[in-house]
Motif scaffolding. Structure first.
Motif, PDB file in Angstrom:
ATOM      1  N   ALA A 131      -5.273   2.595   5.254  1.00 39.41           N
ATOM      2  CA  ALA A 131      -3.513   2.627   5.493  1.00 39.41           C
ATOM      3  C   ALA A 131      -3.947   4.014   5.541  1.00 39.41           C
ATOM      4  N   MET A 132      -3.228   4.566   6.470  1.00 39.44           N
ATOM      5  CA  MET A 132      -2.085   6.045   7.129  1.00 39.44           C
ATOM      6  C   MET A 132      -0.775   6.333   6.701  1.00 39.44           C
ATOM      7  N   SER A 133      -0.671   6.748   5.955  1.00 38.11           N
ATOM      8  CA  SER A 133       0.912   7.639   5.712  1.00 38.11           C
ATOM      9  C   SER A 133       1.153   8.698   6.496  1.00 38.11           C
ATOM     10  N   ARG A 141      -1.675  10.941   3.718  1.00 36.54           N
ATOM     11  CA  ARG A 141      -1.984   9.964   2.332  1.00 36.54           C
ATOM     12  C   ARG A 141      -2.988   8.671   2.848  1.00 36.54           C
ATOM     13  N   ILE A 142      -3.620   8.042   2.151  1.00 38.05           N
ATOM     14  CA  ILE A 142      -4.411   6.530   2.476  1.00 38.05           C
ATOM     15  C   ILE A 142      -4.722   6.257   1.177  1.00 38.05           C
ATOM     16  N   VAL A 154      -3.951   3.688  -3.683  1.00 37.72           N
ATOM     17  CA  VAL A 154      -3.977   5.214  -3.063  1.00 37.72           C
ATOM     18  C   VAL A 154      -4.557   6.000  -3.420  1.00 37.72           C
ATOM     19  N   GLN A 155      -5.289   6.922  -1.972  1.00 36.72           N
ATOM     20  CA  GLN A 155      -6.730   7.792  -2.771  1.00 36.72           C
ATOM     21  C   GLN A 155      -6.036   9.213  -3.150  1.00 36.72           C
ATOM     22  N   PRO A 156      -7.241   9.591  -3.273  1.00 36.01           N
ATOM     23  CA  PRO A 156      -6.529  10.718  -4.263  1.00 36.01           C
ATOM     24  C   PRO A 156      -6.599  12.009  -2.630  1.00 36.01           C
ATOM     25  N   THR A 157      -5.619  13.146  -2.726  1.00 38.51           N
ATOM     26  CA  THR A 157      -6.098  14.023  -1.833  1.00 38.51           C
ATOM     27  C   THR A 157      -6.415  15.298  -1.474  1.00 38.51           C
ATOM     28  N   GLY A 203     -15.678   6.248   3.921  1.00 40.18           N
ATOM     29  CA  GLY A 203     -14.059   5.493   3.049  1.00 40.18           C
ATOM     30  C   GLY A 203     -12.414   6.041   3.229  1.00 40.18           C
ATOM     31  N   GLY A 204     -12.739   7.214   3.398  1.00 33.22           N
ATOM     32  CA  GLY A 204     -11.006   7.769   3.480  1.00 33.22           C
ATOM     33  C   GLY A 204     -11.246   8.450   2.612  1.00 33.22           C
ATOM     34  N   ARG A 205     -12.416   8.959   1.864  1.00 33.66           N
ATOM     35  CA  ARG A 205     -12.627   9.855   0.516  1.00 33.66           C
ATOM     36  C   ARG A 205     -12.160  10.955   0.834  1.00 33.66           C
ATOM     37  N   HIS A 206     -13.189  11.729   2.349  1.00 32.74           N
ATOM     38  CA  HIS A 206     -13.054  12.867   2.446  1.00 32.74           C
ATOM     39  C   HIS A 206     -13.095  13.276   3.468  1.00 32.74           C
ATOM     40  N   TRP A 207     -12.453  13.820   4.353  1.00 34.77           N
ATOM     41  CA  TRP A 207     -12.333  13.918   6.092  1.00 34.77           C
ATOM     42  C   TRP A 207     -11.890  15.070   6.724  1.00 34.77           C
ATOM     43  N   LYS A 208     -12.464  15.377   7.595  1.00 32.53           N
ATOM     44  CA  LYS A 208     -12.588  16.567   8.026  1.00 32.53           C
ATOM     45  C   LYS A 208     -11.536  16.429   9.693  1.00 32.53           C
TER      46      LYS A 208
END
Length: 340
Positions: A131-133, A141-142, A154-157, A203-208
């Protein structure tokens, strides 16, 4: 009685929406297609409906006590199991889950941060979802689940790139965040000086993040993503305050969202589009919907042809073979099933 809206689509194929009687006046931006017979919708006034007979009948399966909420996204795994996301600041952002066709619901997530606002969510399979905030402290925030929405964390950012000034997501159709195979997912933004697409493979931990050539603004950007596979996808959007105008409102990627190619104005949808989805029966046919019409592309998003001039907010397809089906939903209780 259902109402059939016929039209001739690009490429000689006839596409039309069969409007189904929901008996509701809610605005349904949340939509989950399971098959040609089974679909769920979520909307204003805490409304959730379900059909298991192709839209002939809709059951009101709204969660008790949710009348003040707006369900902007629904994800369904089958006729019995579904999760619904309500949007809003602070505690208005919640997730409810049912495993009995909506007879009972369990609240499985409630946002407690007044600065967070969850826009949409998506599942890779019946266990893993995100889920995305909108940004909190300068970063999107994910929240993630690994048990089908029963619990969320809630995942670390630290693996999330910084947000632009004014950047946010659009809770318009439940497709500002989409999930792919494995642990891949993408989300799209607007509101800043340029729209962007974020992508993850873990799975949402790291994003580009990549810039998009589409237009952006206070009410403009990318509203919807649709991916056929991990590499091939389309993005649609525009300005929701100018629903009949489309300026730099569609683009295509062939490399998983790393780069995007703008669709020329003469080949793009003619208005703002809030939802999109590939059809199951063709590798290169994709639908887009918005307040001023529905479009089909048979060449993977390179060119679009409008086939309906009515209003829908969301579109989703699911199923295989004879069970494959596409649905659209929108204002005033409107739900349509695609006929082709």
């Amino acid at each position: 009685m259902s109402q059939v809206i016929p039209a001739q689509a690009h490429g000689g194929s006839s596409y039309r929406w069969e409007l189904t009687p929901t008996g509701s006046t809610a605005q349904f931006r949340g939509l989950a297609a399971v098959s040609k017979d089974v679909a769920w919708v979520g909307g204003t006034a805490g409304t959730v409906l379900r059909t298991v007979d192709g839209g002939k009948h809709w059951q009101n399966v709204s969660p008790a006590g949710a009348e003040a909420l707006q369900f902007r996204d629904v994800e369904a795994f089958d006729a019995k199991r579904a999760v619904a996301l309500s949007i809003g600041n602070g505690e208005d952002s919640r997730v409810y889950r049912t495993a009995d066709g909506g007879k009972s619901w369990t609240e499985t997530f409630r946002n407690t941060d007044a600065n967070a606002f969850y826009d949409c969510f998506a599942f890779n399979d019946d266990k893993h979802g995100l889920a995305m905030s909108d940004p909190v402290d300068g970063k999107f925030r994910i929240a993630a689940t690994s048990d089908g929405g029963k619990s969320w964390k809630v995942q670390p950012t630290d693996g999330m790139p910084a947000a632009l000034t004014g950047e946010f997501g659009f809770a318009a159709s439940g497709t500002c965040l989409v999930a792919g195979p494995g642990r891949t997912a993408w989300f799209a933004t607007g509101g800043g000086d340029r729209p962007r697409v974020f992508r993850t493979i873990d799975g949402g931990r790291h994003w580009k993040v990549s810039d998009s050539p589409m237009a952006s603004g206070e009410a403009a950007g990318i509203f919807s993503l649709a991916f056929r596979n991990p590499l091939f996808g389309v993005a649609v959007g525009g300005d929701f305050e100018k629903p009949t105008e489309a300026v730099q409102a569609a683009s295509i990627t062939y490399d998983g969202g790393r780069t995007w190619k703008l669709v020329p104005a003469d080949k793009a949808p003619k208005g703002y589009r809030s939802g999109s989805h590939f059809v199951p029966w063709s590798p290169s046919t994709v639908l887009a919907v918005g307040p001023s019409g529905s479009d089909v592309s048979v060449d993977g998003g390179r060119s679009w042809k409008q086939f309906y001039d009515g209003s829908f907010d969301s579109v989703e397809c699911a199923g295989h073979g004879f069970q494959a089906g596409c649905w659209a939903s929108g204002a005033n209780g409107a739900v349509g099933r695609l006929m082709h």
